[in-house]
Design a protein around this motif. Sequence first.
Motif, short mmCIF file in Angstrom:
data_model
loop_
_atom_site.label_atom_id
_atom_site.label_comp_id
_atom_site.label_asym_id
_atom_site.label_seq_id
_atom_site.Cartn_x
_atom_site.Cartn_y
_atom_site.Cartn_z
N GLU A 180 9.44 -26.96 71.13
CA GLU A 180 7.93 -27.68 71.97
C GLU A 180 7.20 -26.07 72.59
N GLY A 181 5.98 -26.27 72.22
CA GLY A 181 5.49 -25.57 72.39
C GLY A 181 5.09 -24.26 70.69
N VAL A 182 5.55 -24.70 70.00
CA VAL A 182 5.68 -24.17 67.89
C VAL A 182 4.98 -25.96 67.22
N THR A 183 3.90 -25.21 65.92
CA THR A 183 3.02 -25.89 65.75
C THR A 183 3.55 -25.74 64.45
N VAL A 184 3.69 -25.97 63.29
CA VAL A 184 3.81 -25.96 62.00
C VAL A 184 2.47 -26.24 60.88
N LEU A 185 1.86 -25.60 60.70
CA LEU A 185 0.66 -25.72 59.83
C LEU A 185 1.25 -25.31 58.91
N LEU A 186 0.35 -26.66 57.48
CA LEU A 186 0.59 -26.58 56.45
C LEU A 186 -0.82 -25.50 56.24
N GLU A 187 -1.07 -25.04 54.72
CA GLU A 187 -1.44 -23.65 54.83
C GLU A 187 -2.55 -24.09 53.67
N SER A 188 -3.68 -24.05 52.73
CA SER A 188 -4.48 -24.56 51.95
C SER A 188 -3.87 -23.59 50.25
N ASP A 189 -4.24 -23.94 49.72
CA ASP A 189 -3.71 -22.63 48.27
C ASP A 189 -4.30 -22.97 47.30
N ALA A 190 -4.55 -21.82 46.31
CA ALA A 190 -5.90 -21.45 45.83
C ALA A 190 -5.69 -22.37 44.18
N GLY A 191 -4.30 -23.24 43.57
CA GLY A 191 -3.70 -24.14 43.64
C GLY A 191 -3.04 -23.88 41.63
N ALA A 192 -3.19 -22.65 42.18
CA ALA A 192 -2.51 -22.04 40.16
C ALA A 192 -0.79 -23.40 39.79
N GLY A 193 -1.00 -23.54 38.77
CA GLY A 193 0.73 -23.98 37.82
C GLY A 193 0.33 -24.87 39.14
N THR A 194 2.04 -25.16 39.61
CA THR A 194 2.38 -26.53 39.64
C THR A 194 2.12 -26.81 41.70
N LYS A 195 1.84 -25.23 42.43
CA LYS A 195 2.01 -25.11 43.45
C LYS A 195 0.78 -26.18 44.21
N LEU A 196 0.79 -26.29 45.29
CA LEU A 196 0.33 -27.64 45.63
C LEU A 196 -0.17 -27.37 46.56
N GLY A 197 -1.15 -27.92 47.86
CA GLY A 197 -2.01 -27.67 48.24
C GLY A 197 -3.31 -27.03 48.71
N GLY A 198 -3.84 -27.19 47.08
CA GLY A 198 -4.74 -26.27 46.48
C GLY A 198 -6.13 -27.64 47.52
N ASP A 199 -5.84 -28.92 47.20
CA ASP A 199 -6.55 -29.88 47.28
C ASP A 199 -6.14 -30.86 49.01
#
Length: 294
Positions: free
Chosen positions: A147-166
């Motif tokens: 409680e009191g901690v939140t995980v943040l998903l970071e946007s990515d540059a999207g190179a190769g098979t990395k996800l999070g660029g979109d």
Amino acid sequence: MLRIGAHVSISRSKTGSDSSSPPYDDIRNAVHRQVEIDGNCGQIFTHSPQVWQDPSFDDEEAELFRRETEENLDGPWVIHSSYLVNLCTPKDDLREKSVDSMQKEVDAAEKLGVEYVNVHLGAHTGAGVDGGLENAASALDELEIPEGVTVLLESDAGAGTKLGGDFEHLARVLDMSEQDLDVCIDTAHAFAAGYDLSSTVGVENTLREFDDVVGLEHLQCIHLNDSKHECGTNKDEHAHVGEGHIGEEGMRALVTHPDLEDVPFVLETPTEDGKSFAWNVERVKEFREEQATV
């Protein structure tokens, strides 16, 4: 209120050779480094991000860190997870290590009084976009987030098979996961992934799209970095504020946008050309001050 700071080291050594530098042998150095650059929030690694390693500080150090933070900063702090973490992986051994590492990070955050743990989704490495996003959501669901901690998903540059660029990738994981997750946009990453932040109109359009796809209520932190490469190149290399391809107009539009007024900005800018974190903090403050006089 403008909340601006940088990703600083927690190195267990004196932060400088001057007599005013505290002789701390613990992670309070991170607080002092933030104060030195005139920052009031920031980000840390709890250990080297290039290796599988556990955070190591005792209860006394954690309490002193919390106390120094409360006395000197406005917050928040963000812990950046290890670069080795890959939530999208189809490989069981890497998934297990990634979940274990993230669990230790969120537990460390609770101990330190840190609000956020930032993580990249990672690369699907052959599982496909759908499979990778499903892997990420299910891996996050294995965590026991205090409680009191939140995980943040970071946007990515999207190179190769990395996800999070979109932005759609981030939204889908938020929807699929049972956890209460939020998002961190890295401006250099978003620009590299094809979101044009180099003009006032571009910033407005990007934020409108983010709001439509993800929701601005999920935006809890911005990694404020200019880009050494052009929009849509998928190349992740940071530049000083206003000195890269996003440029002064785009950076000014970001830090003065009314929808981002209370979102903390964390610098991950380089230390080169005689320009430090302090130089970048001052530049952001100048942009805000100029806007206030218009």
